[in-house]
Design a protein around this motif. Structure first.
Motif, PDB file in Angstrom:
ATOM      1  N   GLY A   1       0.786  -1.227   0.000  1.00  0.00           N
ATOM      2  CA  GLY A   1       0.000   0.000   0.000  1.00  0.00           C
ATOM      3  C   GLY A   1       0.820   1.280   0.000  1.00  0.00           C
ATOM      4  N   GLU A   2       2.110   1.170   0.178  1.00  0.00           N
ATOM      5  CA  GLU A   2       2.981   2.351   0.152  1.00  0.00           C
ATOM      6  C   GLU A   2       3.438   2.606  -1.288  1.00  0.00           C
ATOM      7  OE1 GLU A   2       5.627   2.773   3.883  1.00  0.00           O
ATOM      8  OE2 GLU A   2       5.496   0.601   3.530  1.00  0.00           O
ATOM      9  N   THR A   3       3.136   3.790  -1.789  1.00  0.00           N
ATOM     10  CA  THR A   3       3.405   4.108  -3.193  1.00  0.00           C
ATOM     11  C   THR A   3       4.591   5.063  -3.332  1.00  0.00           C
ATOM     12  OG1 THR A   3       1.815   5.929  -3.115  1.00  0.00           O
ATOM     13  CG2 THR A   3       0.987   3.769  -3.838  1.00  0.00           C
ATOM     14  N   PRO A   4       5.255   5.024  -4.485  1.00  0.00           N
ATOM     15  CA  PRO A   4       6.419   5.900  -4.705  1.00  0.00           C
ATOM     16  C   PRO A   4       6.007   7.283  -5.196  1.00  0.00           C
ATOM     17  CG  PRO A   4       6.118   4.497  -6.602  1.00  0.00           C
ATOM     18  CD  PRO A   4       5.069   4.082  -5.605  1.00  0.00           C
ATOM     19  N   GLU A   5       6.930   8.205  -5.162  1.00  0.00           N
ATOM     20  CA  GLU A   5       6.702   9.537  -5.713  1.00  0.00           C
ATOM     21  C   GLU A   5       6.805   9.513  -7.235  1.00  0.00           C
ATOM     22  OE1 GLU A   5       9.194  12.451  -3.926  1.00  0.00           O
ATOM     23  OE2 GLU A   5       8.421  12.119  -1.901  1.00  0.00           O
ATOM     24  N   ARG A   6       7.561   8.567  -7.776  1.00  0.00           N
ATOM     25  CA  ARG A   6       7.639   8.393  -9.221  1.00  0.00           C
ATOM     26  C   ARG A   6       6.681   7.284  -9.649  1.00  0.00           C
ATOM     27  NH1 ARG A   6      14.029   9.414 -10.825  1.00  0.00           N
ATOM     28  NH2 ARG A   6      14.220  11.409  -9.702  1.00  0.00           N
ATOM     29  N   GLU A   7       6.747   6.909 -10.901  1.00  0.00           N
ATOM     30  CA  GLU A   7       5.736   6.001 -11.441  1.00  0.00           C
ATOM     31  C   GLU A   7       5.840   4.581 -10.906  1.00  0.00           C
ATOM     32  OE1 GLU A   7       5.209   8.232 -15.778  1.00  0.00           O
ATOM     33  OE2 GLU A   7       6.282   6.334 -15.665  1.00  0.00           O
ATOM     34  N   LYS A   8       7.066   4.112 -10.656  1.00  0.00           N
ATOM     35  CA  LYS A   8       7.254   2.718 -10.280  1.00  0.00           C
ATOM     36  C   LYS A   8       8.258   2.561  -9.140  1.00  0.00           C
ATOM     37  CE  LYS A   8       4.637   0.591 -13.355  1.00  0.00           C
ATOM     38  NZ  LYS A   8       3.528  -0.312 -13.002  1.00  0.00           N
ATOM     39  N   LEU A   9       8.080   1.472  -8.402  1.00  0.00           N
ATOM     40  CA  LEU A   9       9.084   0.995  -7.449  1.00  0.00           C
ATOM     41  C   LEU A   9       9.852  -0.138  -8.110  1.00  0.00           C
ATOM     42  CD1 LEU A   9       6.898   0.806  -4.224  1.00  0.00           C
ATOM     43  CD2 LEU A   9       8.870   2.295  -4.530  1.00  0.00           C
ATOM     44  N   ILE A  10      11.146  -0.201  -7.868  1.00  0.00           N
ATOM     45  CA  ILE A  10      11.960  -1.300  -8.389  1.00  0.00           C
ATOM     46  C   ILE A  10      12.610  -1.983  -7.198  1.00  0.00           C
ATOM     47  CG2 ILE A  10      13.873  -1.970  -9.878  1.00  0.00           C
ATOM     48  CD1 ILE A  10      13.255   0.451 -11.598  1.00  0.00           C
ATOM     49  N   LEU A  11      12.046  -3.136  -6.836  1.00  0.00           N
ATOM     50  CA  LEU A  11      12.549  -3.919  -5.705  1.00  0.00           C
ATOM     51  C   LEU A  11      13.711  -4.774  -6.192  1.00  0.00           C
ATOM     52  CD1 LEU A  11      12.057  -4.719  -2.712  1.00  0.00           C
ATOM     53  CD2 LEU A  11      10.608  -6.580  -3.593  1.00  0.00           C
ATOM     54  N   THR A  12      14.843  -4.630  -5.538  1.00  0.00           N
ATOM     55  CA  THR A  12      16.088  -5.246  -6.032  1.00  0.00           C
ATOM     56  C   THR A  12      16.693  -6.146  -4.957  1.00  0.00           C
ATOM     57  OG1 THR A  12      16.488  -3.215  -7.285  1.00  0.00           O
ATOM     58  CG2 THR A  12      18.311  -4.768  -7.086  1.00  0.00           C
ATOM     59  N   ASP A  13      16.843  -7.431  -5.278  1.00  0.00           N
ATOM     60  CA  ASP A  13      17.507  -8.373  -4.373  1.00  0.00           C
ATOM     61  C   ASP A  13      19.007  -8.372  -4.661  1.00  0.00           C
ATOM     62  OD1 ASP A  13      15.250  -9.330  -2.980  1.00  0.00           O
ATOM     63  OD2 ASP A  13      14.742 -10.670  -4.636  1.00  0.00           O
ATOM     64  N   VAL A  14      19.815  -8.180  -3.627  1.00  0.00           N
ATOM     65  CA  VAL A  14      21.264  -8.099  -3.812  1.00  0.00           C
ATOM     66  C   VAL A  14      21.997  -8.937  -2.772  1.00  0.00           C
ATOM     67  CG1 VAL A  14      21.123  -5.790  -4.808  1.00  0.00           C
ATOM     68  CG2 VAL A  14      21.494  -6.048  -2.343  1.00  0.00           C
ATOM     69  N   THR A  15      23.239  -9.250  -3.091  1.00  0.00           N
ATOM     70  CA  THR A  15      24.153  -9.890  -2.140  1.00  0.00           C
ATOM     71  C   THR A  15      25.395  -9.019  -2.023  1.00  0.00           C
ATOM     72  OG1 THR A  15      23.387 -12.103  -2.751  1.00  0.00           O
ATOM     73  CG2 THR A  15      25.494 -11.955  -1.593  1.00  0.00           C
ATOM     74  N   LEU A  16      25.775  -8.707  -0.788  1.00  0.00           N
ATOM     75  CA  LEU A  16      26.940  -7.863  -0.522  1.00  0.00           C
ATOM     76  C   LEU A  16      28.004  -8.682   0.200  1.00  0.00           C
ATOM     77  CD1 LEU A  16      28.152  -4.922  -0.412  1.00  0.00           C
ATOM     78  CD2 LEU A  16      27.114  -4.757   1.869  1.00  0.00           C
ATOM     79  N   LYS A  17      29.243  -8.628  -0.300  1.00  0.00           N
ATOM     80  CA  LYS A  17      30.355  -9.342   0.331  1.00  0.00           C
ATOM     81  C   LYS A  17      31.482  -8.375   0.630  1.00  0.00           C
ATOM     82  CE  LYS A  17      33.503 -13.280  -0.171  1.00  0.00           C
ATOM     83  NZ  LYS A  17      33.909 -14.436  -1.020  1.00  0.00           N
ATOM     84  N   ASN A  18      31.980  -8.439   1.857  1.00  0.00           N
ATOM     85  CA  ASN A  18      33.068  -7.557   2.306  1.00  0.00           C
ATOM     86  C   ASN A  18      34.416  -8.156   1.912  1.00  0.00           C
ATOM     87  OD1 ASN A  18      34.771  -5.778   3.578  1.00  0.00           O
ATOM     88  ND2 ASN A  18      34.154  -6.303   5.661  1.00  0.00           N
ATOM     89  N   LEU A  19      35.136  -7.459   1.019  1.00  0.00           N
ATOM     90  CA  LEU A  19      36.472  -7.891   0.595  1.00  0.00           C
ATOM     91  C   LEU A  19      37.589  -7.177   1.352  1.00  0.00           C
ATOM     92  CD1 LEU A  19      35.974  -8.011  -3.302  1.00  0.00           C
ATOM     93  CD2 LEU A  19      35.629  -9.847  -1.633  1.00  0.00           C
ATOM     94  N   SER A  20      37.212  -6.268   2.239  1.00  0.00           N
ATOM     95  CA  SER A  20      38.206  -5.516   3.008  1.00  0.00           C
ATOM     96  C   SER A  20      38.796  -6.380   4.115  1.00  0.00           C
ATOM     97  CB  SER A  20      37.569  -4.262   3.614  1.00  0.00           C
ATOM     98  OG  SER A  20      36.957  -3.473   2.625  1.00  0.00           O
ATOM     99  N   ASP A  21      39.899  -5.908   4.680  1.00  0.00           N
ATOM    100  CA  ASP A  21      40.529  -6.622   5.792  1.00  0.00           C
ATOM    101  C   ASP A  21      39.889  -6.280   7.125  1.00  0.00           C
ATOM    102  OD1 ASP A  21      42.361  -7.794   4.044  1.00  0.00           O
ATOM    103  OD2 ASP A  21      43.778  -6.139   4.242  1.00  0.00           O
ATOM    104  N   THR A  22      39.023  -5.273   7.142  1.00  0.00           N
ATOM    105  CA  THR A  22      38.391  -4.828   8.377  1.00  0.00           C
ATOM    106  C   THR A  22      36.871  -4.873   8.253  1.00  0.00           C
ATOM    107  OG1 THR A  22      38.465  -2.514   7.630  1.00  0.00           O
ATOM    108  CG2 THR A  22      40.337  -3.313   8.928  1.00  0.00           C
ATOM    109  N   THR A  23      36.191  -4.690   9.366  1.00  0.00           N
ATOM    110  CA  THR A  23      34.736  -4.656   9.374  1.00  0.00           C
ATOM    111  C   THR A  23      34.229  -3.475   8.559  1.00  0.00           C
ATOM    112  OG1 THR A  23      34.670  -5.697  11.555  1.00  0.00           O
ATOM    113  CG2 THR A  23      32.708  -4.492  10.870  1.00  0.00           C
ATOM    114  N   MET A  24      33.129  -3.687   7.861  1.00  0.00           N
ATOM    115  CA  MET A  24      32.589  -2.674   6.953  1.00  0.00           C
ATOM    116  C   MET A  24      31.177  -2.284   7.380  1.00  0.00           C
ATOM    117  SD  MET A  24      32.116  -3.046   2.806  1.00  0.00           S
ATOM    118  CE  MET A  24      30.845  -4.321   2.971  1.00  0.00           C
TER     119      MET A  24
END
Length: 223
Positions: free
Chosen positions: A115-138
């Motif tokens: 029921g929550e609508t965007p200010e523009r015409e469409k919402l684009i729901l995007t599934d992603v995977t994030l992996k930390n390649l750094s030597d420290t916490t990100m």
């Protein structure tokens, strides 16, 4: 007798003239010596002043180099641009703070989310995977904030709005080195035939991100 007096007088006058000339020459010599000494002193003061100025300039340059050395990493990175990514591909992104991989797993175009609508015409729901390649916490949010969506690569982009939709599985918190996490991003955009996820051009221009990564997808892929 008068002749003798005249001779004596002439002799005395001559002696006086010679004595006066000698005094004048001595005085002139002393004046020249004093003037030369004063000039040398002045030259020494100017030379000393110039040396002091040179030292201050050198010191200032050293200070500037020290400040530059202590600045954040804003130089060239080692990660190449990836400009032809598609849905399902993984891009590698290097910032001044972190190095990570981002995989765009899927996209879905929607009119609303619970029921929550965007200010523009469409919402684009995007599934992603994030992996930390750094030597420290990100910081997860800090990493994902570099990503935007656009319909024109020469124009501006729109950021992730996932935090404004309560039902979306947002990505936030800390991610340890070598770890990965899955979640969702939400973008708002008008209906077009082609869309692009990319690193913000402004961040690249400012040196905050070292390389560009662009994922291209069509409206058909998102419907």
């Amino acid at each position: 007798m008068n002749i003798n007096k005249t001779g004596v007088a002439v002799l005395l006058i001559s002696v006086g003239i010679l004595s006066a000339c000698g005094d004048n020459e001595d005085q002139s010599s002393e004046d020249m010596t004093t003037s030369g000494s004063e000039q040398r002193d002045t030259d020494t003061q100017v030379e000393g002043s110039s040396e002091g100025l040179t030292e201050r300039i050198d010191s200032s340059s050293d200070d500037e180099e020290t400040e530059n050395d202590s600045s954040p990493n804003l130089g060239e990175g080692t990660t190449e641009d990836q400009l032809d990514l598609r849905i399902g591909d993984t891009g590698k992104i290097e910032t001044s703070l972190n190095m990570f991989e981002l995989t765009v797993n899927s996209v879905e175009m929607m009119d609303d989310i619970n029921g929550e609508t965007p200010e523009r015409e469409k919402l684009i729901l995007t599934d992603v995977t994030l992996k930390n390649l750094s030597d420290t916490t990100m910081d997860i949010s800090e990493a994902l904030d570099v990503i935007e969506i656009t319909v024109n690569l020469d124009g501006s982009g729109s950021p992730d709005f996932a935090k404004y939709y309560d039902s979306v599985e947002t990505l936030e918190g800390q991610l340890d080195s070598g770890e990965e996490i899955k979640g969702q991003l939400v973008f708002e955009e008008n209906v077009r035939d082609e869309y692009f996820f990319r690193v913000s051009e402004g961040l690249i221009a400012a040196g905050g991100v070292k390389n560009q990564a662009i994922w291209t997808f069509t409206r058909e892929e998102a419907e």
